[in-house]
Design an enzyme around this catalytic site. Structure first.
Site, short mmCIF file in Angstrom:
data_model
loop_
_atom_site.label_atom_id
_atom_site.label_comp_id
_atom_site.label_asym_id
_atom_site.label_seq_id
_atom_site.Cartn_x
_atom_site.Cartn_y
_atom_site.Cartn_z
CG HIS A 65 28.47 -52.95 22.04
ND1 HIS A 65 29.25 -53.33 23.09
CD2 HIS A 65 29.24 -53.07 20.94
CE1 HIS A 65 30.44 -53.67 22.65
NE2 HIS A 65 30.47 -53.53 21.35
CG HIS A 69 33.05 -48.94 19.97
ND1 HIS A 69 31.94 -48.84 20.77
CD2 HIS A 69 33.01 -50.19 19.45
CE1 HIS A 69 31.26 -49.97 20.74
NE2 HIS A 69 31.88 -50.80 19.94
#
Ligand code: ADP
Ligand code: ADP
Ligand code: MG
Ligand code: MG
Ligand code: MG
Ligand code: MG
Lengths: 206, 331, 331, 206
Positions: free
Chosen positions: C219, C57
């Site tokens: 994700h 991320h």
């Protein structure tokens, strides 16, 4: 050859049609040895040229060509915008005052155009740029007085063959050095179409 | 082509509008142009700083507008230099009588259009100076050719010339320090994939799944060498070696490093590259004064990175660290 | 899979090393962990701020470490929450006796591991409070389910809780303001392509050339709806409508907007989206106090974006604007 | 069934072999309704478990299982790490003091494990998680005293069929609501392999 206002506008309209039709081809040519925008640049530029010409009344060939120059200069950008713009500006200046442009005058104007491009781009013949199309066409014009559109296109066709074999030293293609050999130069090809359009208009002369 | 756009032919206009809409109290659009300008320009007593070029390099160039960096950024179509009339409008908007400085990346198109704009501005009585950035060591440098490309090193020129101008430096002082940055900055890049110009609709070049391209530019121009994908460490080594072979930086010298993402590369990968770059520099005894990692000069959605090294001295260090309010380079 | 990495199983370790190597005077690695911590922690008189989660991320979470934001970021493997022992080390490293505050994104893994760490820390006599961020309106919210995901809105929690802690706020004051941010922040995302977990070697999901996915997480989880690619304006409209349907923001209210790139999306496209988002907000009479555009919370090399809206008040505005030295959120 | 230290270690070794072999399968199962890392997580976790067990001497089954729990807890992360960790911790506690673990004791330990997972994950049966494999296997154990490995695998197989039809309400798969129906739950499948490994070790009993 007798270029009057009407025919000059027609030349630009036909050029624009070709640039729109050849947009993808020119862009594809600009991908292996450039940045893949030449077709987009030419299509945008000549569309703007035609829009401008259709919106304006002209009494003189020179005025038409000056607007062509200014439009290309202010709508294209990149390397080709200022170079094409300079070429048309030089032609416009050279034919100033002439009601119709005959072959001799046009030949002189082309010499000016070639010099203008060379100066602007700090380049010369043999560097695999549009100069290698403008220059041989201009030279052909200087030769015989019974010069016909077919002769011009023959010179253009020959230039197309030889530009492929050159190694680029100017413009983006120069980054590829010897790898540029074997590829056509997109600016030389768009110049080819410009003169092909002229040949078509000129053939309609008689 | 998968892009979040409206009309491909309107992408640059939409982008510039969207940029200005993000910072409406800081910047505005010069009417009928794609030039974004600081709202407080022209700034009395300050040299005006102009940059720009084709679009597709975001956050360059508008992201570097702000107190301490640029005054105006002139955007062209994607990968296409802006036209002289637009650059001229940019110059006029930021001239406060102290002169205007142009940061130009070394591409024929950029050089031609910006130089024509400079001539037009001078004809209107505006003092103009310029620097041509040519940091890409992938390209051969010779006075008979176009010369080296300007790539991510340009960001350091924006930062340092911007700080100098903000500090009240004269036009010739700004030029002097910008020239110094250009003399001391080197970059080189590589790519795993190429981006797609919206109006072209297909990628600039195609690589196989196991291939990478070394020495690419920032316009989707293919690179100088195509070879099998190597590890991050090998890539970092090759690019850093090529850079350090080209510039005299020795044991104990201080540098700034920029690990730049080209558009589609996860920041994770840039950090992995940085691990090796820092190790190489440590081994050579070169001191890293500052490291910057992220997307600073991109090429649409190209996956890849470039490494930039700037040799610092006591004049450049405080200018690099000076405050900047530019959204893409806050200090 | 085309990635600039060394061993896929070492990617996170290499990344964390490379991050620390970029800012050696600011951060350090807690030995034998993947937790990056401010070098000056624990800071006397200050509540410690802990965040973290799976990797992939970036710049989250380590990029938000710095004066005015986080004290420590604990990284897990790609898309996998860090383990309780690692989070515990992070907590211990930043506790100065004023207590420690955990920012957790609402995923079962993150919640379980961070809560276990909190229990272990409390057993060692450290005061711990937490907030669970759940800003993703794409997911149904119900007390019988896992509830909404935490996505890009988390960045605002880091910023505002960080500013409160830096200003000397007590543990309960930090919690109070963090809870307020969570109550007032909403996000939603979409994707054109999915990223590839290095160790998995293939993308999380596959979309056709003309498809996009609405309501994706960060994700590589597929979204809630797959449909033909729409224009940037249509996408901006759909996401913004969904967000504004979910939160009571009316005419004259002030908000912050974040247009977040998910990893492979050129910034150009984010600006194009912003153009429309701002127009929608203007039409509704909602005042935009600040706009942020760029990559703040990514999902490897996913192409796509998310939109986040934070409803502001007079307490939140100065905290949002407070100084921050975090490399990914400088103010 | 007679689990001693050696057999417990063997169980973990066989589990690890299966997790390595099924790594891609488990990851692929985690892609449509998760985040595509479950195989990676399990392979990493059980490899670490085996490394740990090979490095250590044990006198008691409980001690082996405690190290399994702590290793999974500290090396896996994600949702599955704490859940598997909790399960093994509960089993370890339940069998504390026993030199060899007989079926009855193991059945009791499994009940504890299931409760532990439920508590930790705030979930229960029917939510399409690993609970829907742990729970039916545990139940099967409680039934007949002549329970054989084949019976256990029959229960596991049946659970595998039914978990597919459930709609997820916990874990990442819950984001897909009714779309999760028809997919296997990766955690339930890894649990299946864990018990398949047990069955293999157990069959070697006689
Ligand atoms: N220095 C130069 N002199 C003459 N022609 C040039 C020069 N540099 C580039 N060109 C011409 O410009 C063409 C490329 O134009 P275009 O793709 O529109 O611009 P850009 O290179 O900026 O993307 C080349 O194919 C070449 O013919
Ligand atoms: N609340 C819960 N209770 C029980 N099991 C759960 C819960 N949440 C998730 N799981 C299990 O965990 C598995 C996913 O594990 P894994 O992919 O390793 O972690 P993550 O979801 O964090 O990526 C799911 O397939 C499911 O069986
Ligand atoms: Mg081009
Ligand atoms: Mg171009
Ligand atoms: Mg995970
Ligand atoms: Mg998972």
């Amino acid at each position: 050859m007798e270029l009057d206002v009407l025919k000059t506008v027609e030349w630009m309209e036909q050029t624009n049609e070709k640039m729109q039709a050849k947009k993808d081809e020119l862009t594809t040519l600009d991908q292996p040895i450039g940045d893949g925008d030449h077709g987009i640049n030419m299509a945008r530029g000549f569309q703007e040229v035609v829009n401008k010409l259709n919106d304006t009344e002209y009494n003189e060939v020179s005025a038409v060509l000056k607007d062509v120059a200014m439009t290309l200069m202010s709508k294209v950008g990149g390397a080709s915008g200022p170079l094409y713009g300079t070429a048309f500006l030089k032609i416009s200046t050279a034919v100033k005052g002439a009601g119709t442009v005959e072959r001799d005058l046009f030949a002189k104007a082309l010499t000016e155009a070639v010099n203008g491009i060379k100066q602007r781009g700090k380049a010369t013949e043999g560097e695999k740029t549009m100069i290698d199309m403008w220059s041989p066409i201009s030279e052909a014009f200087q030769q015989a007085s019974d010069f016909r559109p077919e002769d011009m296109m023959e010179a253009a066709q020959a230039a197309l063959e030889s530009v492929k074999e050159l190694e680029a030293t100017k413009g983006r293609a120069a980054y590829f050095k010897e790898k540029s050999v074997g590829h056509l130069d997109p600016g030389a090809v768009s110049t080819f179409y410009l003169f092909e359009a002229l040949a078509d208009v000129w053939k309609g002369d008689n | 082509m998968k892009k979040i756009i409206n009309d491909p032919n309107q992408a640059v206009q939409d982008m510039v509008n969207g940029f200005v809409a993000a910072y409406p109290d800081k910047v505005t659009l010069i009417p009928e142009t794609l030039a974004v300008v600081r709202k407080d320009a022209p700034i009395t007593g300050k040299v005006g700083l102009v940059s720009g070029g084709g679009s597709g390099h975001e956050p360059a160039h508008a992201g570097y507008i702000g107190k301490g960096m640029l005054d105006v950024a002139v955007a062209g179509e994607v990968f296409t230099s802006p036209t002289p009339d637009q650059v001229l409008e940019g110059i006029k908007a930021v001239d406060a009588g102290e002169g205007v400085f142009l940061v130009i990346k070394n591409y024929t198109g950029d050089v031609l259009n910006f130089e024509m704009a400079a001539e037009l501005a001078e004809a209107e009585g505006i003092q103009v100076e310029k620097v041509i950035v040519n940091d890409d060591v992938a390209v051969e440098d010779s006075s008979f050719t176009t010369g080296r490309r300007g790539i991510a090193g340009t960001v350091f020129v924006h930062k340092i010339a911007g700080a100098k101008a903000e500090a009240g430096g004269s036009l010739s002082e700004v030029k002097q320090v910008a020239d110094k940055v250009v003399a001391n900055v080197r970059s080189m890049g590589m790519a795993l994939t190429s981006g797609t110009v919206p109006a072209a609709g297909k990628p600039g070049f195609q690589l196989e799944d196991n291939e990478m391209e070394i020495g690419i530019g920032i316009h989707g121009e293919p690179g100088i060498e195509r070879k099998p994908i190597a590890s991050a460490d090998t890539i970092a080594q090759e690019l850093t070696d090529r850079i350090l072979d080209d510039i005299d930086i020795s044991n104990g010298n201080e540098i700034a490093v920029l690990i730049n993402g080209l558009g589609a590369t996860p920041e994770m990968e840039l950090y992995i590259v940085n691990q090796k770059v820092q190790a190489i520099l440590r081994d050579r005894g070169i001191e890293v004064y500052r490291t910057y990692i992220g997307e600073y000069m991109t090429s649409l959605e190209m996956a890849g990175c470039s490494i930039t090294v700037l040799h610092l001295d006591d004049e450049l260090k405080p200018l690099l660290d000076a405050p900047s309010e530019a959204p893409a380079f806050r200090r």
